[in-house]
Design an enzyme around this catalytic site. Structure first.
Site, PDB file in Angstrom:
ATOM      1  CG  HIS A 242      -2.022  -1.098   1.023  1.00 50.74           C
ATOM      2  ND1 HIS A 242      -2.651  -1.689   2.085  1.00 50.74           N
ATOM      3  CD2 HIS A 242      -2.523  -1.700  -0.096  1.00 50.74           C
ATOM      4  CE1 HIS A 242      -3.512  -2.603   1.636  1.00 50.74           C
ATOM      5  NE2 HIS A 242      -3.447  -2.623   0.315  1.00 50.74           N
TER       6      HIS A 242
ATOM      7  CG  HIS B 179      -6.805 -10.685  -7.459  1.00 46.09           C
ATOM      8  ND1 HIS B 179      -6.212 -10.414  -8.666  1.00 46.09           N
ATOM      9  CD2 HIS B 179      -7.089 -12.015  -7.449  1.00 46.09           C
ATOM     10  CE1 HIS B 179      -6.129 -11.541  -9.360  1.00 46.09           C
ATOM     11  NE2 HIS B 179      -6.651 -12.522  -8.648  1.00 46.09           N
TER      12      HIS B 179
ATOM     13  CB  SER C  31      -5.413  -1.811  -3.023  1.00 48.17           C
ATOM     14  OG  SER C  31      -6.180  -2.972  -3.245  1.00 48.17           O
TER      15      SER C  31
ATOM     16  CD  GLU D  16     -12.871 -10.291  -3.966  1.00 49.33           C
ATOM     17  OE1 GLU D  16     -11.787  -9.683  -3.899  1.00 49.33           O
ATOM     18  OE2 GLU D  16     -12.981 -11.507  -3.725  1.00 49.33           O
TER      19      GLU D  16
ATOM     20  N   GLY E 233     -10.572 -11.521 -12.086  1.00 47.12           N
ATOM     21  CA  GLY E 233      -9.815 -10.351 -12.522  1.00 47.12           C
ATOM     22  C   GLY E 233      -8.704 -10.687 -13.495  1.00 47.12           C
TER      23      GLY E 233
ATOM     24  CG  ASP F 111      -2.960  -7.807  -3.583  1.00 48.07           C
ATOM     25  OD1 ASP F 111      -2.096  -8.619  -3.220  1.00 48.07           O
ATOM     26  OD2 ASP F 111      -3.652  -7.135  -2.794  1.00 48.07           O
TER      27      ASP F 111
END
Ligand SMILES: C[S@@+](CC[C@H](N)C(=O)[O-])C[C@H]1O[C@@H](n2cnc3c(N)ncnc32)[C@H](O)[C@@H]1O
Length: 288
Positions: A19, A42, A107, A125, A152, A172
């Protein structure tokens, strides 16, 4: 069947590395007026409580954002932080204005805080509960935010290149399925084919698994002109082979500003988040 819930891990040392970098990548994109897209393949739930529910089960944030936050806010006026960490801590502070660390931005939320009117969020997601929580967190956000209830890795192909031709893509996954490593490499390859000038940020775990050790070399082999690879290891690998001892971020097409910021920030993260004498960082890259 997906079992991973990011809330258990919110604010841990891996989130801090990821982050802090994502915050700077977004901040850099806002320095020009021209619009950009933030794409999260993600997304997770978007926003996390640290004082109740899943995050309190193992309190992973206590070895992540916790010590960093306390050092920054210490009564003496706080430890001066390298600019990369300062930027990130200011974003966390927006959710915790009274100084008590109760909320943590995932995020998507960091991006939402930094977004301007002209920018767009595109969030994928796959987990049926997480997408609902994400939807609740972004209720009322309007048409700047679009949620995709699905995969994703494959989904981004349909939205690249983004109309403004400027974007940050965060990849991610949880890597609970070891095929995620190969899917991640393929996702960056697909992305670069469609949109070669985009910035792609890949997070990966340092675990005792061949796929994890091989991932950076596979990403370098994609042949992008510019890349940066940072790792933050917080302890020796765990006996018995399970568990996370650190993580890495591989950024394709990073801004030139990121490397010097990481050179200053990574030693501070080792000092504050290191758990034993195995704690260390690495930083390598190519810039053209
Ligand atoms: C590490 S978490 C994401 C954390 C988030 N990016 C952040 O930094 O706040 C990974 C998420 O990916 C979701 N997921 C797993 N496989 C997926 C897929 N193929 N496509 C989209 N989401 C997926 C999981 O349900 C989980 O919520």
């Amino acid at each position: 069947m997906l079992s991973y819930r990011h809330a258990f891990h919110a604010g841990n040392h891996a989130d801090v590395l990821k982050h802090a970098i994502v915050t700077h990548l977004l901040d850099y994109l806002t320095r020009k007026d021209k619009a950009f897209w933030y794409i999260d393949t993600h997304a997770g739930a978007g926003l996390y409580a640290l004082d109740e529910g899943y995050a309190t089960k193992k309190s992973e944030f206590e070895t992540g954002i916790g010590p960093l936050w306390r050092a920054w806010r210490a009564s003496t006026g706080g430890r001066p932080m390298p600019p990369l960490l300062e930027e990130y801590l200011e974003q966390v502070q927006q959710l915790n204005p009274d100084g008590n660390l109760r909320h943590y931005p995932g995020s998507p939320w960091l991006a939402w805080q930094l977004l301007r009117d002209q920018d767009r969020l595109r969030l994928f997601e796959l987990h049926s509960t997480e997408i609902q929580v994400l939807g609740n967190n972004f209720r009322g956000a309007g048409r700047r935010v679009m949620l995709y209830d699905g995969d994703g890795f494959g989904g981004i192909k349909a939205i690249l290149p983004p109309p403004p031709r400027r974007a940050l893509v965060l990849i991610d996954p949880s890597y609970e399925d070891k095929r995620d490593y190969q899917r991640t490499v393929q996702c960056v390859r697909d992305g670069l084919e469609r949109f070669a000038t985009g910035t792609y940020a890949v997070w990966y775990p340092q675990v005792q698994r061949r796929e994890s050790a091989q991932l950076p070399a596979q990403l370098k082999a994609l042949g992008a002109a510019s890349w940066l690879h940072a790792t933050l290891t917080v302890k020796h690998p765990v006996a018995g082979g399970l568990g996370l001892h650190g993580s890495g971020m591989f950024i394709v097409n990073p801004p030139y500003t990121l490397r010097p910021l990481l050179e200053a920030a990574l030693p501070e993260l080792v000092a504050l988040l290191g758990q034993d004498d195995g704690a260390r960082f690495s930083l390598e890259g190519e810039q053209q």
